[in-house]
Design a protein around this motif. Structure first.
Motif, mmCIF file in Angstrom:
data_model
loop_
_atom_site.group_PDB
_atom_site.id
_atom_site.type_symbol
_atom_site.label_atom_id
_atom_site.label_comp_id
_atom_site.label_asym_id
_atom_site.label_seq_id
_atom_site.Cartn_x
_atom_site.Cartn_y
_atom_site.Cartn_z
ATOM 1 N N UNK A 199 0.819 -1.220 0.000
ATOM 2 C CA UNK A 199 0.000 0.000 0.000
ATOM 3 C C UNK A 199 0.852 1.269 0.000
ATOM 4 N N UNK A 200 1.924 1.313 0.762
ATOM 5 C CA UNK A 200 2.681 2.567 0.867
ATOM 6 C C UNK A 200 3.352 2.917 -0.458
ATOM 7 N N UNK A 201 4.130 1.978 -0.997
ATOM 8 C CA UNK A 201 4.789 2.285 -2.274
ATOM 9 C C UNK A 201 3.746 2.351 -3.388
ATOM 10 N N UNK A 202 2.689 1.569 -3.257
ATOM 11 C CA UNK A 202 1.618 1.624 -4.259
ATOM 12 C C UNK A 202 1.017 3.017 -4.361
ATOM 13 N N UNK A 203 0.925 3.707 -3.224
ATOM 14 C CA UNK A 203 0.405 5.086 -3.246
ATOM 15 C C UNK A 203 1.434 6.026 -3.859
ATOM 16 N N UNK A 204 2.711 5.834 -3.527
ATOM 17 C CA UNK A 204 3.753 6.655 -4.175
ATOM 18 C C UNK A 204 3.690 6.468 -5.695
ATOM 19 N N UNK A 205 3.378 5.239 -6.105
ATOM 20 C CA UNK A 205 3.351 4.947 -7.544
ATOM 21 C C UNK A 205 2.210 5.682 -8.257
ATOM 22 N N UNK A 206 1.174 6.085 -7.509
ATOM 23 C CA UNK A 206 0.089 6.855 -8.143
ATOM 24 C C UNK A 206 0.636 8.190 -8.633
ATOM 25 N N UNK A 207 1.321 8.896 -7.717
ATOM 26 C CA UNK A 207 1.909 10.176 -8.106
ATOM 27 C C UNK A 207 2.918 9.992 -9.221
ATOM 28 N N UNK A 208 3.701 8.921 -9.100
ATOM 29 C CA UNK A 208 4.708 8.630 -10.113
ATOM 30 C C UNK A 208 4.063 8.433 -11.483
ATOM 31 N N UNK A 209 2.898 7.785 -11.503
ATOM 32 C CA UNK A 209 2.212 7.547 -12.786
ATOM 33 C C UNK A 209 1.856 8.874 -13.467
ATOM 34 N N UNK A 210 1.322 9.800 -12.694
ATOM 35 C CA UNK A 210 0.990 11.113 -13.282
ATOM 36 C C UNK A 210 2.231 11.762 -13.890
ATOM 37 N N UNK A 211 3.324 11.755 -13.096
ATOM 38 C CA UNK A 211 4.533 12.437 -13.569
ATOM 39 C C UNK A 211 5.092 11.740 -14.810
ATOM 40 N N UNK A 212 5.146 10.406 -14.764
ATOM 41 C CA UNK A 212 5.725 9.680 -15.904
ATOM 42 C C UNK A 212 4.839 9.833 -17.142
ATOM 43 N N UNK A 213 3.526 9.900 -16.965
ATOM 44 C CA UNK A 213 2.650 10.071 -18.135
ATOM 45 C C UNK A 213 2.937 11.377 -18.870
ATOM 46 N N UNK A 214 3.406 12.413 -18.156
ATOM 47 C CA UNK A 214 3.761 13.654 -18.852
ATOM 48 C C UNK A 214 5.168 13.586 -19.431
ATOM 49 N N UNK A 215 5.847 12.473 -19.226
ATOM 50 C CA UNK A 215 7.205 12.351 -19.749
ATOM 51 C C UNK A 215 8.261 12.727 -18.724
ATOM 52 N N UNK A 216 7.856 12.973 -17.472
ATOM 53 C CA UNK A 216 8.816 13.340 -16.430
ATOM 54 C C UNK A 216 9.121 12.153 -15.533
ATOM 55 N N UNK A 217 9.755 12.433 -14.407
ATOM 56 C CA UNK A 217 9.998 11.397 -13.398
ATOM 57 C C UNK A 217 10.177 12.111 -12.067
ATOM 58 N N UNK A 218 9.868 11.430 -10.964
ATOM 59 C CA UNK A 218 10.007 12.048 -9.649
ATOM 60 C C UNK A 218 10.785 11.111 -8.728
ATOM 61 N N UNK A 219 12.065 11.405 -8.560
ATOM 62 C CA UNK A 219 12.904 10.554 -7.714
ATOM 63 C C UNK A 219 12.787 10.920 -6.240
ATOM 64 N N UNK A 220 12.085 12.001 -5.935
ATOM 65 C CA UNK A 220 12.093 12.494 -4.561
ATOM 66 C C UNK A 220 10.998 11.883 -3.691
ATOM 67 N N UNK A 221 10.149 11.001 -4.240
ATOM 68 C CA UNK A 221 8.935 10.596 -3.512
ATOM 69 C C UNK A 221 9.235 9.935 -2.164
ATOM 70 N N UNK A 222 10.239 9.051 -2.121
ATOM 71 C CA UNK A 222 10.542 8.364 -0.865
ATOM 72 C C UNK A 222 11.031 9.343 0.194
ATOM 73 N N UNK A 223 11.916 10.237 -0.213
ATOM 74 C CA UNK A 223 12.482 11.203 0.725
ATOM 75 C C UNK A 223 11.417 12.202 1.177
ATOM 76 N N UNK A 224 10.545 12.607 0.257
ATOM 77 C CA UNK A 224 9.480 13.547 0.625
ATOM 78 C C UNK A 224 8.525 12.874 1.617
ATOM 79 N N UNK A 225 8.257 11.581 1.404
ATOM 80 C CA UNK A 225 7.411 10.847 2.347
ATOM 81 C C UNK A 225 8.020 10.892 3.752
ATOM 82 N N UNK A 226 9.325 10.638 3.837
ATOM 83 C CA UNK A 226 9.992 10.653 5.140
ATOM 84 C C UNK A 226 9.921 12.042 5.767
#
Lengths: 500, 325
Positions: B61-88
């Protein structure tokens, strides 16, 4: 020295060269002249072995040659300086000159001393002083040009092709280039010079060969022809049918775009024009003369230095295409595949991309049924030939792709349309349909700016024509003055306007 | 009568479903899910028990939720490496609001969400207006977020939270763990945003051809900004579950979570270059990755070797996905 005769070339069913001759003597500067798409570049690519002719012969020093590859042409003494430089920006001049044929020491390492000395030798022969040890990206455009020439000459080129070398140079740099060319001429190099600036041709060239629509028109000595004669050779007589009749002129029509001052670059020339409601305003001129940039700057899609323009009386120009859309300006870009369509997406998404506001339910949710209905209507209006709205655009023909982009704007009802090369790469039937469509749109009150490199299209469809040269409008033609000859004359010799 | 209807419906409906599925980006993730589940079922008796399936979902569930945001970013052609650190960072600061500032738990949770969205805003501004590549921007902001959390907490967990916060980590509704419910709700919201709003269409359009989208009047900068804010929000929601589970703000949590999140998105059939993919695919990707982890554990495979196997499975999935197209 160089003799190309009876050169024919077709890409699929499209014949781009049908029997072109070119003969260049040693110690001569020979101009190759023609409109956009006349076949100049194709000729030069065949000479260099980048393309192969379907028919015809190439002789160098009387010996027949076949070049299957660029390398073979280089080995035979042909050097070419392309319009777009082929230099690697982060390498130095020396490294660029010897790219892919580096001189090595016994140990297989680069012999930098020898390469540097040889590069200097060639550049000295050219009489130019170019810094050898800085990345070429830091050199001026003119210096880069000389590095390109040095690269060609370091291969002992005896036939040198310069494809629009002056397009990006300042007048002083052009003078310098001409001095170098004259020097090469005295050394017996045969130079093919491609330029759209007639005065340059009269200044530097000995003879001129003119091409038109892939055909050979003739070769003249510079001394025996004048500007008007050249323009007539370039334009010729054409059949200008299959255009819908133009309506009577209506100069009292409302002005929708009043561009008082557009200056693309600092210290560059200045343009002014007006777009009236219900007209097709042609933007004519040679490729690179600033037509597209000027049109894009009106809608905030090109960062021009100065844009003073009123759109429907509003003196603040849009900052980006999104604002332009809100102000009723739509764009059919030059390149369908790169700028117009999301080719992998279905027709429906491509048409409704900027118009989802129309399909809202409960404020936020999309009304998918309405989207489908409007898409089908828009497709019918412009007669897109496709099995349905869910077909991906990359399966459509060029003409139908273009109609999809047009349908996008009709669906949005943007009253000002900018059509950049609307018929590029589409077949004759689809062209005629797009012409009819544009005429119908202006009858319905749309105003269209049409940028086109095809003179028949400009003369056949435009109510008025702005002619561009070197970055700005040099003339605006109306009524009977809209002829190919008149346009070509302004596009090659027109006078630019600067502001203090 | 019923015979007629069946005769009319079954072949054509089946055919159209089959045809749609064949074109859908979901096909391969689904096939992968079925194949992997079957293998795991044979390898371990325990695999198909309800308990085990619930366990897999809860773990993801935790990484699965991070992956939701990641999906939005990747769909625009970007990437977000900060999700784990931002969660912390969200978890640590939010816990700090409750423990060190003595404010109610609700304010602490709100603080997590605000921190997440603001950090997303920061990322988005740098990418959309700063015109820097997303991979570099978020690599740098990952360090910034991680460092800020450690500086604030001195490297120690922030504990002593109100007891009810634990509901988000270990609570249940009707026997279903709260993290799973939260994850499913967030996926449903993401589906609506992507498939049923103009914003979603613009996300796909930017990934498909940013120039064309911009020239047709899509406000590409704003959309790119918003996807990063969504990613920040997703990080905050993940932080809430993590905080509930551990009953503390953990500044060192979530290291390398961004990589698992990216793996889920890619396994779910979303093109890494953007423009193509479905949020449902990411959910399948999350479950798939969970099953692989779980199955390898049940089989008692050496944990070091597990990473090697996972890596090869991801490579295989991407290769098949590419060849298929």
């Amino acid at each position: 020295m160089l003799e190309m005769s009876g050169i024919r070339k077709a890409f699929g069913p499209v014949k781009v060269l049908h029997g072109v001759d070119l003969e260049v003597r040693a110690g001569e500067v020979h101009a190759l002249l023609g409109e956009n798409g006349a076949g100049k570049s194709t000729m030069m690519k065949i000479l260099c072995g980048i393309l192969q002719a379907d028919e015809g012969t190439i002789r160098i020093d009387g010996k027949e040659r076949h070049f299957a590859h660029y390398d073979e042409a280089i080995a035979a003494g042909v050097g070419i300086v392309f319009q777009e430089f082929s230099l690697i920006p982060y390498l130095t001049a020396v490294e660029n000159i010897f790219l892919a044929r580096e001189i090595r020491t016994r140990f297989g390492l680069l012999n930098r001393k020898v390469m540097r000395a040889r590069a200097k030798e060639v550049l000295d022969k050219l009489g130019v002083n170019v810094p050898l040890d800085v990345p070429v990206a830091d050199l001026s455009v003119a210096e880069q040009q000389f590095v390109e020439i040095a690269k060609a000459l370091s291969l002992d080129a005896r036939v040198l092709v310069l494809d629009e070398p002056t397009a990006t140079l300042t007048p002083g740099e052009v003078e310098y280039l001409f001095r170098v060319m004259r020097d090469l001429r005295t050394h017996g190099v045969a130079i093919v010079f491609i330029s759209h600036h007639l005065e340059e041709i009269f200044e530097i060239c000995d003879r001129i060969t003119v091409l038109r629509d892939g055909g050979y028109v003739g070769t003249r000595a510079v001394a025996e022809i004048d500007t008007d004669g050249l323009v007539e050779m370039m334009v010729g007589r054409r059949i200008e049918s299959n255009f819908p009749p133009k309506p009577a002129s209506h100069p009292q029509a409302r002005v929708v775009i009043d561009a008082e001052q557009i200056q693309l670059h600092k210290n560059g020339p200045v343009s002014a024009f007006q777009l009236r409601q219900g007209e097709v305003l042609g933007f004519a001129g040679l490729v690179g003369s600033g037509r597209t940039e000027t049109a894009l700057s009106i809608m905030g899609a090109y960062p021009a230095f100065r844009v003073k323009v009123e759109i429907n009386g509003d003196p603040v120009p849009p900052k980006n295409p999104s604002e332009a859309l809100a102000r009723g300006i739509g764009l059919l870009p030059e390149s369908r595949k790169e700028q117009g369509l999301i080719t992998a997406f279905p027709i429906m998404q491509n048409i409704s991309i900027n118009n989802y506001g129309k399909y809202r339910r409960l404020g936020v949710f999309l009304d998918l049924a309405a989207e489908r209905r409007h898409t089908v209507n828009a497709m019918q209006e412009v007669r897109v030939k496709a099995p349905g709205p869910d077909v991906p655009c990359d399966t459509l023909s060029g003409g139908n792709q273009q109609k999809v982009v047009i349908a996008r704007w009709l669906n949005h009802h943007t009253p000002i349309l900018i059509f950049d090369e609307p018929t590029r790469g589409i077949d004759v039937g689809a062209k005629a349909e797009i012409y009819q469509l544009m005429r119908k749109l202006t009858e319905d009150g749309y105003s269209i700016i049409m940028i086109s490199s095809e003179l028949p299209e400009i003369t056949g469809l435009s109510d008025r024509v702005c002619v561009f040269r070197s970055g700005a409008i040099v003339a605006t033609l109306e009524g009977d003055a809209i002829t190919s000859e008149e346009i070509m004359k302004h596009a090659t010799t027109g006078k630019l306007r600067y502001v203090a | 009568m019923s015979h007629d209807v069946a005769a009319q419906l079954s072949p054509s409906v089946l055919q159209s479903v089959a045809a749609r599925l064949k074109r859908s980006p979901l096909l391969l993730p689904l096939v992968g899910l079925i194949v992997v589940s079957t293998v795991m079922a044979f390898a371990s008796d325990n695999f198909f028990s309800i308990d085990n399936i619930v366990n897999v979902l809860r773990q993801q569930s935790i990484i699965g939720i991070l992956a939701i945001g990641m999906t939005f970013v990747i769909l625009t052609g970007g990437i977000d490496l900060s999700v784990g650190a931002v969660m912390a960072l969200c978890g640590t600061l939010g816990a700090g609001v409750m423990v060190n500032m003595g404010l109610p738990g609700g304010v602490g949770l709100l603080a997590m969400i605000v921190v997440g969205i603001l950090f997303g805003l920061f990322n988005g501004l740098l990418v959309a207006w700063g015109k820097m590549p997303a991979i570099i921007v978020t690599l740098a902001t990952m360090l910034i977020a991680r460092g800020l959390g450690l500086v604030y907490s001195g490297g120690y967990p922030v504990s002593g939270l109100p007891g009810w916060i634990s509901w988000f980590g270990i609570g249940r509704i009707g026997g279903i763990p709260a993290p799973i419910i939260i994850m499913v709700i967030l996926y449903a919201l993401a589906w609506i945003l992507l498939q049923r709003t103009s914003f979603g269409r613009h996300v796909y359009a930017i990934g498909g051809n940013e120039t064309a989208a911009n020239l047709s009047g899509v406000n590409t900068k704003r959309i790119k900004l918003i996807v990063f804010m969504i990613s920040g929000f997703a990080s905050a929601m993940a932080a809430i579950i993590l905080t509930g589970r551990l009953m503390s703000g953990q500044p060192g949590a979530g290291v390398a979570f961004e990589l698992d999140a990216i793996a889920m998105v890619v396994l779910g059939g979303t093109a890494i270059a953007g423009g193509r993919g479905l949020i449902l695919g990411t959910l399948i990707g999350a479950v798939l990755l969970g099953i692989i982890n779980n199955g390898l554990n049940l089989m008692g495979i050496n944990p070091y070797l597990q990473d090697v196997i996972k890596g090869f499975i991801i490579l295989l999935a991407i290769y098949i996905g590419r060849e298929w197209r």
